[in-house]
Write a protein that holds these residues in place. Sequence first.
Motif, PDB file in Angstrom:
ATOM      1  N   ALA A  24       1.077  -1.176  -0.114  1.00  0.00           N
ATOM      2  CA  ALA A  24      -0.001  -0.077   0.295  1.00  0.00           C
ATOM      3  C   ALA A  24       1.062   1.301   0.205  1.00  0.00           C
ATOM      4  N   ASN A  27       2.050   1.798  -3.601  1.00  0.00           N
ATOM      5  CA  ASN A  27       1.143   1.977  -4.504  1.00  0.00           C
ATOM      6  C   ASN A  27       0.878   3.806  -4.134  1.00  0.00           C
ATOM      7  N   HIS A  31       0.953   6.871  -6.751  1.00  0.00           N
ATOM      8  CA  HIS A  31      -0.161   7.554  -6.997  1.00  0.00           C
ATOM      9  C   HIS A  31       0.029   9.105  -6.693  1.00  0.00           C
ATOM     10  N   TRP A 297       0.513  -6.133  -6.604  1.00  0.00           N
ATOM     11  CA  TRP A 297      -0.018  -5.290  -7.237  1.00  0.00           C
ATOM     12  C   TRP A 297      -0.482  -5.730  -8.795  1.00  0.00           C
ATOM     13  N   GLU A 301      -3.902  -6.050 -10.888  1.00  0.00           N
ATOM     14  CA  GLU A 301      -4.233  -5.148 -11.986  1.00  0.00           C
ATOM     15  C   GLU A 301      -4.089  -5.798 -13.154  1.00  0.00           C
ATOM     16  N   ARG A 314      -3.765  -0.942 -18.341  1.00  0.00           N
ATOM     17  CA  ARG A 314      -4.912  -0.466 -19.342  1.00  0.00           C
ATOM     18  C   ARG A 314      -4.800  -0.995 -20.705  1.00  0.00           C
TER      19      ARG A 314
ATOM     20  N   PRO B 121      -9.943   8.282  -6.407  1.00  0.00           N
ATOM     21  CA  PRO B 121     -10.283   7.877  -7.568  1.00  0.00           C
ATOM     22  C   PRO B 121     -10.960   6.744  -7.987  1.00  0.00           C
ATOM     23  N   GLY B 124      -9.645   1.615 -11.260  1.00  0.00           N
ATOM     24  CA  GLY B 124      -9.609   1.430 -12.622  1.00  0.00           C
ATOM     25  C   GLY B 124      -8.166   0.709 -12.741  1.00  0.00           C
ATOM     26  N   PRO B 125      -8.061   0.519 -14.217  1.00  0.00           N
ATOM     27  CA  PRO B 125      -6.687  -0.342 -14.278  1.00  0.00           C
ATOM     28  C   PRO B 125      -5.576   0.703 -14.243  1.00  0.00           C
ATOM     29  N   GLY B 126      -5.598   1.878 -14.144  1.00  0.00           N
ATOM     30  CA  GLY B 126      -4.384   2.714 -14.224  1.00  0.00           C
ATOM     31  C   GLY B 126      -3.594   2.391 -13.122  1.00  0.00           C
ATOM     32  N   PRO B 127      -2.313   2.384 -13.377  1.00  0.00           N
ATOM     33  CA  PRO B 127      -1.448   2.120 -12.254  1.00  0.00           C
ATOM     34  C   PRO B 127      -1.076   3.156 -11.302  1.00  0.00           C
ATOM     35  N   ASP B 128      -1.592   4.413 -11.613  1.00  0.00           N
ATOM     36  CA  ASP B 128      -1.185   5.544 -10.910  1.00  0.00           C
ATOM     37  C   ASP B 128      -2.477   5.461  -9.929  1.00  0.00           C
ATOM     38  N   GLU B 129      -3.482   4.756 -10.161  1.00  0.00           N
ATOM     39  CA  GLU B 129      -4.622   4.927  -9.369  1.00  0.00           C
ATOM     40  C   GLU B 129      -4.381   4.001  -8.097  1.00  0.00           C
ATOM     41  N   LEU B 130      -5.264   4.437  -7.092  1.00  0.00           N
ATOM     42  CA  LEU B 130      -5.229   3.559  -5.668  1.00  0.00           C
ATOM     43  C   LEU B 130      -5.828   2.075  -6.018  1.00  0.00           C
ATOM     44  N   THR B 131      -5.090   1.150  -5.570  1.00  0.00           N
ATOM     45  CA  THR B 131      -5.691  -0.194  -5.659  1.00  0.00           C
ATOM     46  C   THR B 131      -6.757  -0.195  -4.557  1.00  0.00           C
ATOM     47  N   GLN B 133      -6.680  -2.417  -2.053  1.00  0.00           N
ATOM     48  CA  GLN B 133      -5.958  -2.711  -1.090  1.00  0.00           C
ATOM     49  C   GLN B 133      -5.296  -1.567  -0.565  1.00  0.00           C
ATOM     50  N   THR B 134      -4.666  -0.671  -1.261  1.00  0.00           N
ATOM     51  CA  THR B 134      -4.327   0.547  -0.552  1.00  0.00           C
ATOM     52  C   THR B 134      -5.408   1.587   0.168  1.00  0.00           C
ATOM     53  N   GLY B 198      -9.497 -10.020  -0.577  1.00  0.00           N
ATOM     54  CA  GLY B 198      -9.341  -9.076  -1.206  1.00  0.00           C
ATOM     55  C   GLY B 198     -10.353  -7.981  -1.428  1.00  0.00           C
ATOM     56  N   ARG B 199     -11.464  -8.217  -1.180  1.00  0.00           N
ATOM     57  CA  ARG B 199     -12.678  -7.255  -1.394  1.00  0.00           C
ATOM     58  C   ARG B 199     -13.217  -6.760  -0.037  1.00  0.00           C
TER      59      ARG B 199
END
Lengths: 326, 202
Positions: A24, A27, A31, A297, A301, A314, B121, B124-131, B133-134, B198-199
């Motif tokens: 976390a 990540n 972000h 991760w 993803e 993406r 946010p 979504g699949p964007g790697p810069d977005e928070l998962t 989990q985060t 993980g949900r």
Amino acid sequence: MNLDENSYADGMPDSDLDRLLAAANENLLAHIKAAADATPTLTALISRATPKALTDSDGNIIAIGRDTDRTPAVLAIGIRSNVRRLTSYLNRALIFTNNLNPTLACALDLAHDIDLGLARGADRADNLDLALGLARGVGRAADFARIAEYALDRTLEIDRARARDLARVRGLDYVRVRDRARIHERIRHHGLVHDLVCDLVRIRVLVRDRTRAHDLDRDLDLDLKLDLARHVKLARDLVRYLNLALDRARDLGRDLGTHQVDASDADLSDADIHDLHVLDGVIWTLGTTWPPELAQWVRSESREIRPGVYQVGRGNDPERLALESA
Amino acid sequence: MTASEREPEISGLPPSYPSAALAGLDATEVRTAWIDFYDTQYHRVVRFVMHNGACLQEAQDAVQEAFTESWAMMDSQPDRWLAVTSKEAWIRAVALRRYRRPPGPRIRPRLAEGAAIPDLPHLGPGPDELTTQTQTVLEALRSLDEQARAVMAFYLDDFPTATIADTLDITEQRVRDVKKKARAALKTALAGYLSNGGRQSR
């Protein structure tokens, strides 16, 4: 696909908690780097007295790859990382070089005003005020130039690493030659900025010393004004060079973005990836070894595109699709 | 006044900056070092403040104020700035104070415990977005009390216990106790998430 299912009826082990927190942590940092640009704040701090508004720059995202004994997939990911960093640092250099122009022009105006004041026999205190303003202006310009130099230092390191990676991936002489030429070009720009920093520091010291000594009874050295005028032109040239370099880096980034990176069964455990963008679209299999901090991760993803074959991120991103169809 | 409300303590001058030498400091070098410090720390301090419950915008505001304060100190009193022994801890303490007590009469509205983080946010699949989990970890951290959040945020940034104790003005034993309790609370909060595959359960 997400985390492995576990039951924690007996409590969560420390190692699982540490793993969760570390993932976390990484990540969240990625972000923030993508969403929060540090440059405008820095610029605002340095140019408090400069009213000029600033444009935004790309995120300052870092990813450094080691280039020894790496698989092609690791190298390709490293090149992607380096191009993103290059763009980011060039952007920063450009922003600060852009700030040089108005600051230097303002300093030049002040130098002219001092000369005019002296010619008209203006009050010494007024001239000292102008000279102090000039010293401050030149000091601020030196700060801008120094940050631009710092950013260009980084681009130089990145360029060298990128050239090595490209040579290893493609093994083509022309790649090496082309990149060497680009490096040399950037070294030349870097040299210009370094000279600029040295000159500005010298001018600031000169103006400050003469102000302290109240030695403003004669015209400021003609050389000083000529230097300032030359630097205004130099800063303008630098902006042009940096824009060209930035365009090239963006072209390369777009070019690399359309090439598929296949990391099936590759060992990526030593890849030092801090920018998760570079993994976008990478294909992998269950035989791929990821750095431990990224494995979770990547799994969460990715989507399965064929039985046992996965793709990161993406796959349906409109920007990516547009690039690929272009 | 609690420790967190006070200006972070500035320790005595380290050996590398004897007071006699301060008069001869090169302002350019000090400023260059500050810019390096800013470059390496900015995003990490934003993350630190987010670990303390802030959303991204609040964290950026607080961090900007903290760096502005450090710039002003470095610019006007470089000897005082150089005397700060752990600048990384100092800037975090100032940013945290700015987040908790923003300047002016405005009091930053506090979020209710467990409230959704406002600027997260869309997933979504964007790697810069928070998962997911985060986000779950951030919400679990938010469920801790203020001191536990601060201690955990320092630990997540790899600060040693002694520095945390010094910065928060508590004993090292207290830091260890708070950390132990906070980890137990986090395990409870996060076990539900993990056992749910993980949900998020809510």
